[in-house]
Design a protein around this motif. Structure first.
Motif, short mmCIF file in Angstrom:
data_model
loop_
_atom_site.label_atom_id
_atom_site.label_comp_id
_atom_site.label_asym_id
_atom_site.label_seq_id
_atom_site.Cartn_x
_atom_site.Cartn_y
_atom_site.Cartn_z
N ASN A 16 0.83 -1.21 0.00
CA ASN A 16 0.00 0.00 0.00
C ASN A 16 0.86 1.25 0.00
N VAL A 17 1.91 1.25 0.84
CA VAL A 17 2.82 2.39 0.89
C VAL A 17 3.50 2.59 -0.46
N MET A 18 3.95 1.47 -1.07
CA MET A 18 4.62 1.55 -2.37
C MET A 18 3.67 2.07 -3.45
N ALA A 19 2.40 1.65 -3.36
CA ALA A 19 1.41 2.11 -4.35
C ALA A 19 1.19 3.60 -4.23
N GLN A 20 1.09 4.10 -2.99
CA GLN A 20 0.89 5.52 -2.77
C GLN A 20 2.09 6.32 -3.24
N LYS A 21 3.30 5.78 -3.02
CA LYS A 21 4.51 6.47 -3.46
C LYS A 21 4.54 6.54 -4.98
N ALA A 22 4.19 5.43 -5.64
CA ALA A 22 4.17 5.42 -7.10
C ALA A 22 3.17 6.43 -7.63
N SER A 23 2.01 6.53 -6.93
CA SER A 23 0.99 7.49 -7.31
C SER A 23 1.52 8.92 -7.22
N GLY A 24 2.18 9.21 -6.09
CA GLY A 24 2.74 10.55 -5.92
C GLY A 24 3.82 10.86 -6.93
N ASP A 25 4.66 9.86 -7.23
CA ASP A 25 5.73 10.05 -8.21
C ASP A 25 5.15 10.36 -9.59
N LYS A 26 4.08 9.69 -9.94
CA LYS A 26 3.47 9.90 -11.26
C LYS A 26 2.88 11.30 -11.36
N PHE A 27 2.21 11.74 -10.29
CA PHE A 27 1.64 13.08 -10.29
C PHE A 27 2.75 14.13 -10.42
N GLN A 28 3.83 13.94 -9.67
CA GLN A 28 4.95 14.88 -9.73
C GLN A 28 5.57 14.90 -11.12
N LYS A 29 5.62 13.75 -11.74
CA LYS A 29 6.19 13.65 -13.09
C LYS A 29 5.47 14.57 -14.07
N TYR A 30 4.16 14.65 -13.93
CA TYR A 30 3.36 15.44 -14.87
C TYR A 30 3.03 16.84 -14.36
N LEU A 31 3.53 17.20 -13.18
CA LEU A 31 3.21 18.49 -12.57
C LEU A 31 3.58 19.69 -13.47
N PRO A 32 4.74 19.67 -14.13
CA PRO A 32 5.06 20.81 -15.02
C PRO A 32 4.00 21.05 -16.10
N ILE A 33 3.47 19.97 -16.66
CA ILE A 33 2.43 20.12 -17.69
C ILE A 33 1.13 20.60 -17.04
N ILE A 34 0.81 20.05 -15.88
CA ILE A 34 -0.40 20.45 -15.16
C ILE A 34 -0.38 21.95 -14.87
N GLU A 35 0.78 22.45 -14.41
CA GLU A 35 0.86 23.84 -13.97
C GLU A 35 1.14 24.82 -15.09
N LYS A 36 1.98 24.44 -16.05
CA LYS A 36 2.41 25.42 -17.05
C LYS A 36 2.33 24.92 -18.49
N GLY A 37 1.74 23.76 -18.68
CA GLY A 37 1.67 23.20 -20.02
C GLY A 37 0.68 23.93 -20.91
N SER A 38 0.90 23.84 -22.21
CA SER A 38 -0.03 24.43 -23.18
C SER A 38 -1.24 23.54 -23.34
N ASP A 43 -3.68 18.19 -23.75
CA ASP A 43 -4.47 17.26 -24.56
C ASP A 43 -3.69 15.98 -24.83
N SER A 44 -2.39 16.14 -25.15
CA SER A 44 -1.55 14.99 -25.43
C SER A 44 -1.41 14.10 -24.20
N LEU A 45 -1.20 14.71 -23.04
CA LEU A 45 -1.08 13.95 -21.79
C LEU A 45 -2.39 13.23 -21.49
N THR A 46 -3.50 13.89 -21.72
CA THR A 46 -4.81 13.26 -21.51
C THR A 46 -4.95 12.01 -22.35
N ASN A 47 -4.56 12.09 -23.61
CA ASN A 47 -4.65 10.92 -24.51
C ASN A 47 -3.76 9.78 -24.03
#
Length: 490
Positions: A16-38, A43-47
């Motif tokens: 469970n801990v590892m799953a939550q960490k993986a979840s957080g890592d994935k969100f952080q990975k895409y954070l630049p697009i979430i905050e400042k992406g065009s 749209d590309s990330l959504t696809n």
């Protein structure tokens, strides 16, 4: 056998801990697009995310993608993924959360809520969600408050007793205690408030190296629970007992002195320590809590034998406060063009920043769910009223980041119910290029956030946070507005 069970439990917890960490890592990975992406990047990330869901093996993977889609503003795709996940995991946390929101919180009576809570425990027992007990504590606290408001103290106490997360339970105990106290049931309220106080003190007194985020959160409620409990002691004229608790608290948490000041003052007065009580009132008054003025003047008269010199003394306190505010707002100073906007108000009329050129504009970004935002509204109302006859000043309350689909109705209901004479704008128009709402364009990272814009459309001051102190807000807003009226000197 016991060893096997323990190994299985430990393995599950680790997974469970590892799953939550993986979840957080994935969100952080895409954070630049979430905050400042065009728009194209989002749209590309959504696809990409929509293609990935076919390979998901756990509900947590779905939840992570749902959270990312929500942050991207892709509501339609988010709803689609939620529907798939709910069908795949009918007894999972997504269906549970939907039940809590749509059935429990929408119940019109406390009896209906109790039935919903029992249904919740049958289909989604808390033992199946050992890492999410706080979700159940939220429900229990709400249910207990409902029974307290209905005058059913035994039921309220029963459901409080079922709460599991010690670090958070004070948030359920304190409101129930206050409800019972306001109804005159001091006998029942006192032990409830003492429990909330003791819990907070436990976390507050932990060594610094043991204070995690939960401990820090729990300790923040100490002043509130302490004040409520000690006020009972004061009402019972147990002043020495009250002072013992307060002075112990001030040693453990000196930063909470302001929250304990009034009950400390009452306790000192009850034991005849009038000079110390006077010093506390002086500090409160010097911080803008002018409601204590009658008590301050009375004590001044008692201690000095006459009112001679009081007016000068009072004026010096106000001047000190004003200078403190002036020094403080220098830290908030900035100078840059404000992003233009054209948004709808509660009546559906368009309001633009360009149309307000020639006025000093105060923008207050807020949301109905944001308690610090709401806490500052009485002060902001008083500040607005003090400029009611100044045609060169305009207050705008920018409603942003609302979470419910029917947010417009909720906002209108909130403003109407509380009789706030505010010009409210809905910050719900997304930029076609970036997908951002106006809060993001202003660089808002958290709310409440206030901007003071001068007559030429330049941001002159930016401040965050709030206080319930009406007089302080009035003075602070006056200094900010009057400073913004003057030409920028660089």
């Amino acid at each position: 056998m016991k060893t096997t069970i323990l190994i299985i439990a430990l393995t599950f917890a680790l997974a469970n801990v590892m799953a939550q960490k993986a979840s957080g890592d994935k969100f952080q990975k895409y954070l630049p697009i979430i905050e400042k992406g065009s728009i194209a990047q989002k749209d590309s990330l959504t696809n990409v995310l929509l293609t990935e869901i076919k390979s998901y093996k756990t509900e947590q993977e779905f939840r992570t993608t749902i959270n990312i889609l929500r942050s991207l503003g892709k509501e339609q795709q988010q709803a689609s993924v939620e529907a798939i996940a709910k069908k795949k995991y009918p007894k999972g946390s997504l269906t549970r959360d939907a039940f809590i929101t749509n059935v429990f919180y929408n119940a019109s009576t406390v009896q209906e809520k109790e039935k919903a809570y029992n249904d919740l425990n049958k289909k989604w027992p808390s033992k199946n969600f050992s890492e999410e007990l706080l979700t159940y504590d939220y429900v229990l606290a709400n249910l207990a408050q409902g029974f307290a408001n209905d005058g059913n103290a035994p039921k309220a106490i029963h459901y409080l007793g079922e709460m599991k997360e010690k670090f958070w339970r004070g948030n359920g105990y304190l409101p129930v205690g206050q409800i019972l106290l306001s109804a005159g049931d001091t006998v029942t309220a006192a032990p409830i408030l003492k429990t909330a106080m003791d819990d907070s003190y436990y976390y507050l007194s932990l060594p610094e190296d043991q204070k995690d985020n939960k401990a820090r959160f729990a300790s923040m409620g100490y002043a509130s629970s302490m004040s409520a409990y000690v006020n009972i002691l004061v009402a019972q004229k147990k002043y020495n007992d009250a002072l013992g608790y307060i002075e112990n608290a001030l040693k453990a948490a000196p930063e909470q002195a302001d929250g304990l000041a009034m009950v400390y003052y009452k306790s000192l007065m009850g034991t005849g320590r009038k000079l110390e009580a006077y010093n506390i009132l002086t500090k409160l008054y010097a911080k803008g809590q002018f409601a204590v003025e009658n008590d301050l003047k009375k004590l001044y008269l008692e201690l000095n034998g006459s009112a001679q010199g009081y007016e000068n003394f009072n004026a010096s306190l106000k001047e000190t406060l004003t200078q403190t505010i002036r020094d403080h707002i220098k830290e908030m100073a900035t100078f840059k063009p404000a992003p233009n906007f054209e948004l709808l108000n509660l009546k559906g009329e368009k309001v633009s920043l360009a149309s307000l050129k020639g006025k000093v504009v105060i923008l207050d970004f807020w949301a109905t769910w944001c308690q610090p935002c709401v806490r500052s509204f009485p002060g902001m109302k008083a500040a607005q009223e003090s400029y009611a006859n100044d045609k060169d000043v305009q207050f705008l309350f920018m409603n942003t980041w609302e979470r419910d689909k029917n947010y417009k109705e909720n906002v209108l209901s909130f403003i109407t119910k509380n009789n706030y004479p505010f010009e409210v704008l809905y910050d719900d128009q997304k930029d076609p290029q970036t997908g951002e709402v106006m809060a993001a364009k202003f660089g808002v990272k958290g709310i409440p956030a206030k901007f003071i814009i001068d007559k030429e459309g330049n941001i002159r001051y930016f401040l965050t946070g709030s206080t319930p102190n009406v007089d302080y807000i009035k003075l602070e807003m006056k200094e900010l507005i009057e400073a913004a009226k003057k030409p920028f000197k660089g």
